[in-house]
Design a protein around this motif. Structure first.
Motif, PDB file in Angstrom:
ATOM      1  N   ARG A  92       0.830  -1.214   0.000  1.00 40.17           N
ATOM      2  CA  ARG A  92       0.000   0.000   0.000  1.00 40.17           C
ATOM      3  C   ARG A  92       0.861   1.259   0.000  1.00 40.17           C
ATOM      4  O   ARG A  92       0.463   2.285  -0.514  1.00 40.17           O
ATOM      5  CB  ARG A  92      -0.930   0.000   1.205  1.00 40.17           C
ATOM      6  CG  ARG A  92      -1.999  -1.080   1.180  1.00 40.17           C
ATOM      7  CD  ARG A  92      -3.151  -0.733   0.264  1.00 40.17           C
ATOM      8  NE  ARG A  92      -3.875   0.432   0.665  1.00 40.17           N
ATOM      9  CZ  ARG A  92      -4.884   0.443   1.515  1.00 40.17           C
ATOM     10  NH1 ARG A  92      -5.307  -0.685   2.063  1.00 40.17           N
ATOM     11  NH2 ARG A  92      -5.483   1.560   1.827  1.00 40.17           N
ATOM     12  N   ASP A 106      -9.094  -3.109  -2.977  1.00 41.46           N
ATOM     13  CA  ASP A 106      -8.892  -1.772  -3.512  1.00 41.46           C
ATOM     14  C   ASP A 106      -8.393  -0.865  -2.380  1.00 41.46           C
ATOM     15  O   ASP A 106      -8.957  -0.882  -1.285  1.00 41.46           O
ATOM     16  CB  ASP A 106     -10.217  -1.241  -4.073  1.00 41.46           C
ATOM     17  CG  ASP A 106     -10.031   0.056  -4.806  1.00 41.46           C
ATOM     18  OD1 ASP A 106      -9.894   1.097  -4.124  1.00 41.46           O
ATOM     19  OD2 ASP A 106     -10.017   0.028  -6.051  1.00 41.46           O
ATOM     20  N   PRO A 107      -7.364  -0.084  -2.613  1.00 43.47           N
ATOM     21  CA  PRO A 107      -6.824   0.777  -1.553  1.00 43.47           C
ATOM     22  C   PRO A 107      -7.845   1.748  -0.948  1.00 43.47           C
ATOM     23  O   PRO A 107      -7.682   2.186   0.185  1.00 43.47           O
ATOM     24  CB  PRO A 107      -5.697   1.548  -2.249  1.00 43.47           C
ATOM     25  CG  PRO A 107      -5.286   0.673  -3.378  1.00 43.47           C
ATOM     26  CD  PRO A 107      -6.545  -0.033  -3.819  1.00 43.47           C
ATOM     27  N   SER A 108      -8.902   2.048  -1.680  1.00 43.29           N
ATOM     28  CA  SER A 108      -9.906   2.975  -1.137  1.00 43.29           C
ATOM     29  C   SER A 108     -10.769   2.322  -0.047  1.00 43.29           C
ATOM     30  O   SER A 108     -11.485   3.009   0.671  1.00 43.29           O
ATOM     31  CB  SER A 108     -10.794   3.504  -2.258  1.00 43.29           C
ATOM     32  OG  SER A 108     -11.565   2.460  -2.821  1.00 43.29           O
ATOM     33  N   VAL A 160      -9.866   0.933   2.825  1.00 43.18           N
ATOM     34  CA  VAL A 160      -9.403   1.505   4.094  1.00 43.18           C
ATOM     35  C   VAL A 160      -8.251   2.441   3.758  1.00 43.18           C
ATOM     36  O   VAL A 160      -7.183   1.986   3.353  1.00 43.18           O
ATOM     37  CB  VAL A 160      -8.926   0.418   5.092  1.00 43.18           C
ATOM     38  CG1 VAL A 160      -8.370   1.050   6.354  1.00 43.18           C
ATOM     39  CG2 VAL A 160     -10.031  -0.545   5.425  1.00 43.18           C
ATOM     40  N   SER A 161      -8.467   3.721   3.915  1.00 40.81           N
ATOM     41  CA  SER A 161      -7.432   4.710   3.624  1.00 40.81           C
ATOM     42  C   SER A 161      -6.386   4.711   4.729  1.00 40.81           C
ATOM     43  O   SER A 161      -6.714   4.926   5.903  1.00 40.81           O
ATOM     44  CB  SER A 161      -8.056   6.105   3.508  1.00 40.81           C
ATOM     45  OG  SER A 161      -7.036   7.087   3.513  1.00 40.81           O
ATOM     46  N   LEU A 162      -5.140   4.482   4.371  1.00 45.89           N
ATOM     47  CA  LEU A 162      -4.077   4.519   5.373  1.00 45.89           C
ATOM     48  C   LEU A 162      -3.727   5.950   5.766  1.00 45.89           C
ATOM     49  O   LEU A 162      -2.977   6.171   6.715  1.00 45.89           O
ATOM     50  CB  LEU A 162      -2.838   3.781   4.861  1.00 45.89           C
ATOM     51  CG  LEU A 162      -3.026   2.286   4.622  1.00 45.89           C
ATOM     52  CD1 LEU A 162      -1.720   1.652   4.170  1.00 45.89           C
ATOM     53  CD2 LEU A 162      -3.562   1.579   5.845  1.00 45.89           C
ATOM     54  N   ASP A 163      -4.275   6.921   5.048  1.00 47.18           N
ATOM     55  CA  ASP A 163      -4.131   8.315   5.465  1.00 47.18           C
ATOM     56  C   ASP A 163      -5.112   8.638   6.587  1.00 47.18           C
ATOM     57  O   ASP A 163      -4.848   9.502   7.419  1.00 47.18           O
ATOM     58  CB  ASP A 163      -4.380   9.264   4.286  1.00 47.18           C
ATOM     59  CG  ASP A 163      -3.306   9.153   3.223  1.00 47.18           C
ATOM     60  OD1 ASP A 163      -2.132   8.897   3.581  1.00 47.18           O
ATOM     61  OD2 ASP A 163      -3.635   9.310   2.037  1.00 47.18           O
ATOM     62  N   ASP A 164      -6.244   7.946   6.596  1.00 47.98           N
ATOM     63  CA  ASP A 164      -7.294   8.224   7.582  1.00 47.98           C
ATOM     64  C   ASP A 164      -7.364   7.212   8.721  1.00 47.98           C
ATOM     65  O   ASP A 164      -7.958   7.493   9.762  1.00 47.98           O
ATOM     66  CB  ASP A 164      -8.660   8.255   6.884  1.00 47.98           C
ATOM     67  CG  ASP A 164      -8.733   9.339   5.821  1.00 47.98           C
ATOM     68  OD1 ASP A 164      -8.107  10.403   6.012  1.00 47.98           O
ATOM     69  OD2 ASP A 164      -9.406   9.111   4.791  1.00 47.98           O
ATOM     70  N   TYR A 165      -6.801   6.025   8.522  1.00 52.11           N
ATOM     71  CA  TYR A 165      -6.901   4.952   9.520  1.00 52.11           C
ATOM     72  C   TYR A 165      -5.528   4.336   9.783  1.00 52.11           C
ATOM     73  O   TYR A 165      -4.665   4.330   8.915  1.00 52.11           O
ATOM     74  CB  TYR A 165      -7.837   3.841   9.028  1.00 52.11           C
ATOM     75  CG  TYR A 165      -9.277   4.263   8.961  1.00 52.11           C
ATOM     76  CD1 TYR A 165     -10.131   4.050  10.042  1.00 52.11           C
ATOM     77  CD2 TYR A 165      -9.792   4.886   7.827  1.00 52.11           C
ATOM     78  CE1 TYR A 165     -11.460   4.449   9.983  1.00 52.11           C
ATOM     79  CE2 TYR A 165     -11.114   5.290   7.770  1.00 52.11           C
ATOM     80  CZ  TYR A 165     -11.937   5.069   8.848  1.00 52.11           C
ATOM     81  OH  TYR A 165     -13.250   5.466   8.803  1.00 52.11           O
ATOM     82  N   GLN A 215      -9.708   5.050  13.243  1.00 54.73           N
ATOM     83  CA  GLN A 215      -9.613   6.339  12.581  1.00 54.73           C
ATOM     84  C   GLN A 215      -8.600   7.212  13.317  1.00 54.73           C
ATOM     85  O   GLN A 215      -8.613   7.300  14.540  1.00 54.73           O
ATOM     86  CB  GLN A 215     -10.966   7.037  12.519  1.00 54.73           C
ATOM     87  CG  GLN A 215     -10.943   8.230  11.617  1.00 54.73           C
ATOM     88  CD  GLN A 215     -12.362   8.687  11.266  1.00 54.73           C
ATOM     89  OE1 GLN A 215     -13.317   8.360  11.933  1.00 54.73           O
ATOM     90  NE2 GLN A 215     -12.448   9.440  10.192  1.00 54.73           N
ATOM     91  N   SER A 254      -8.196  13.820  14.107  1.00 56.27           N
ATOM     92  CA  SER A 254      -7.928  14.943  13.190  1.00 56.27           C
ATOM     93  C   SER A 254      -7.300  16.110  13.897  1.00 56.27           C
ATOM     94  O   SER A 254      -7.212  16.228  15.035  1.00 56.27           O
ATOM     95  CB  SER A 254      -9.182  15.417  12.482  1.00 56.27           C
ATOM     96  OG  SER A 254     -10.354  15.070  13.077  1.00 56.27           O
TER      97      SER A 254
END
Length: 88
Positions: free
Chosen positions: A3, A66-68, A70-75, A85, A88
């Motif tokens: 990823r 699909d990478p979408s 679980v977003s590794l930017d958000d989780y 999560q 923020s």
């Protein structure tokens, strides 16, 4: 690693690992724990490790999904592959 890098090498390695686990742990009704992983021919236990379903298969699923999903930017994923999560 896939990823982050997008390098197909990691998916290929994952597929080899999955096939090795299947080849060495598959039974009529599931996947067995094995007594000694250093043996060429594994001796089955009369059990299946709970982490096989709860964690290992989840990581394999995430490797090929699909990478979408679980977003590794958000989780972030804990050691049991539960997504949490990020604050923020």
């Amino acid at each position: 690693m896939y990823r982050i890098t997008g390098d197909k090498y990691w998916r290929d390695k994952g597929w080899k690992m999955f096939n090795a686990i299947e080849r060495n742990t598959r039974t009529e009704f599931g996947n067995s724990a094995i007594r000694d992983v250093t043996k060429t021919i594994p001796a089955f236990e009369d059990s299946m490790e709970s982490f096989w379903l709860a964690e290992t298969l989840k990581y394999f699923y995430l490797l090929y999904s699909d990478p979408s999903l679980v977003s590794l930017d958000d989780y972030v994923l804990n050691t049991e592959a539960h997504p949490f999560q990020r604050p923020s």
